[in-house]
Write an enzyme that holds these catalytic residues in place. Structure first.
Site, mmCIF file in Angstrom:
data_model
loop_
_atom_site.group_PDB
_atom_site.id
_atom_site.type_symbol
_atom_site.label_atom_id
_atom_site.label_comp_id
_atom_site.label_asym_id
_atom_site.label_seq_id
_atom_site.Cartn_x
_atom_site.Cartn_y
_atom_site.Cartn_z
ATOM 1 N N GLY A 23 17.202 -57.516 11.920
ATOM 2 C CA GLY A 23 16.545 -57.328 13.204
ATOM 3 C C GLY A 23 15.645 -58.489 13.571
ATOM 4 N N TYR A 146 6.111 -42.221 18.098
ATOM 5 C CA TYR A 146 6.466 -43.381 17.267
ATOM 6 C C TYR A 146 5.297 -43.784 16.380
ATOM 7 C CZ TYR A 146 7.154 -48.334 16.168
ATOM 8 O OH TYR A 146 7.237 -49.542 15.523
ATOM 9 N N LYS A 150 5.159 -43.614 12.130
ATOM 10 C CA LYS A 150 4.894 -44.776 11.279
ATOM 11 C C LYS A 150 3.582 -44.617 10.509
ATOM 12 C CE LYS A 150 7.066 -48.208 11.386
ATOM 13 N NZ LYS A 150 8.188 -48.648 10.518
ATOM 14 N N PRO A 173 0.910 -54.519 11.992
ATOM 15 C CA PRO A 173 1.079 -55.662 12.892
ATOM 16 C C PRO A 173 0.846 -55.289 14.349
ATOM 17 C CG PRO A 173 3.205 -54.819 12.212
ATOM 18 C CD PRO A 173 2.179 -54.035 11.452
ATOM 19 N N LEU A 176 4.562 -58.088 18.543
ATOM 20 C CA LEU A 176 5.191 -59.346 18.155
ATOM 21 C C LEU A 176 6.008 -59.917 19.306
ATOM 22 C CD1 LEU A 176 6.513 -58.386 14.599
ATOM 23 C CD2 LEU A 176 4.257 -59.286 15.233
ATOM 24 N N HIS A 189 10.163 -54.885 24.898
ATOM 25 C CA HIS A 189 8.713 -54.874 25.070
ATOM 26 C C HIS A 189 8.319 -55.830 26.200
ATOM 27 C CE1 HIS A 189 8.964 -53.124 20.966
ATOM 28 N NE2 HIS A 189 7.899 -52.468 21.358
ATOM 29 N N ARG A 219 -3.488 -56.846 25.929
ATOM 30 C CA ARG A 219 -2.711 -56.812 24.698
ATOM 31 C C ARG A 219 -3.063 -58.014 23.833
ATOM 32 N NH1 ARG A 219 -2.312 -52.463 26.087
ATOM 33 N NH2 ARG A 219 -0.474 -51.152 26.480
#
Length: 319
Positions: A23, A146, A150, A173, A176, A189, A219
């Protein structure tokens, strides 16, 4: 920064399984490990090893007998994808994580590196987000299923360390970005979605682009190669139960981000803000001091430079 090049590696000659290794983040991590001289890296494909199935995980560990598992495999997407499939995002991520970690303990894996998500933090976390804030509220609603799925990896990691002495660490994290990101408009995203919109609009000579939300949310973003570096440093150097933020220690509003991407893409038109669509979490910016203190990680890629590399990659490889 210490840098993974200077490490006396514990694991370079050992077998490392990287779930999700083909990925976005995984491909950069595997490439970085290979450049650093790690000799035995196995990337399970979803066709051969569907990690939602316990039997597939058992087959994976029986075949590979890994010393280290880096668990990156996840079902991910932007706000729209999370809103459309909250049940799938919860179940798939929870079941993959729980079973992959549990069977790692059963099969005697020496170290498990669990990758969490910034979405695990409460919706109204004080900025900058500190790891101690993680349990002080409910996540932002659009990606809570989600984020909570996690987050259970952290609970499991700490519980297994306490009861079984199992060495599992948990990294958090931030958002990204970078080459090979997902640019699918249905699931991408914000950065890849905006890059695609701006490049397509510029090519078509369009005068406007519609953008979700109000633009007031903020962000923090981390270049994917920096994230790969952080994971390797933590894999080699960090063996504690506490979660660790992985970020760049920068904050940018979505409005500022849109203008920056439009400039890099050559889009000169206007932006229409669709306030009927959600902004998501109001602000995101991490306290990243623990990562530097514990294993010497500090992001090194300037944001403008990383964005340019991402735009250039999509110009050359995008569809």
């Amino acid at each position: 920064m210490l840098g993974s090049e200077s490490l006396m590696s514990r694991w370079a000659s050992k077998r490392i399984v990287v779930t999700g290794g083909s990925g976005f983040l995984g491909s950069h991590l595997v490439a970085r490990l290979t450049r650093l001289g790690y000799k035995d890296i196995f990337v399970p494909s979803i066709k051969q090893y569907d990690l939602r199935e316990k039997e597939a995980i058992i087959r994976l560990y029986e075949k590979t007998k890994p010393d280290v598992v880096v668990h990156l495999a996840a079902v991910v997407g932007g706000i729209g994808a999370n809103r459309e499939s909250p049940g799938r995002f919860f179940y798939d991520n929870a079941i993959m994580g729980i079973q992959t970690l549990d069977q790692a303990r059963v099969y005697g894996v020496k170290k498990f590196v669990a990758i969490g998500t910034i979405c695990a933090y409460p919706k109204f976390t004080p900025v900058p987000f500190k790891e101690s804030d993680l349990w002080n509220g409910y996540p932002e609603e659009t990606n809570a299923p989600y984020g909570l799925a996690k987050k259970m990896l952290l609970v499991q990691s700490q519980a297994y360390r306490q009861e079984y002495g199992f060495n599992s660490i948990y990294l958090l994290p931030v958002n990204l970005y970078g080459p090979r990101d997902n640019f699918d408009p249905k699931s991408s995203h914000v950065i890849p979605a905006l890059i695609r919109k701006c490049l397509e609009a510029a090519a078509a000579g369009s005068n406007e682009i519609v953008v979700w939300g109000t633009g007031t949310a903020s962000r923090e973003f981390l270049y994917v190669e920096d994230a790969a570096e952080a994971i390797i440093l933590a894999m080699e150097e960090y063996d504690k139960p506490d979660p660790v933020n992985i970020g760049s220690n920068m904050e940018i509003s979505i409005k500022e981000l849109v203008l920056l991407i439009a400039d890099l893409c050559g889009f000169k038109g206007n932006f229409v803000w669709d306030a009927a669509k959600p902004d998501g979490q109001p602000r995101r910016c991490l306290d990243v001091s623990k990562a530097q203190e514990e294993f010497g990680f500090k992001a090194t890629t300037p944001f403008h430079e990383g964005l340019k590399k991402t735009v250039d990659w999509y110009r050359n490889h995008g569809k």
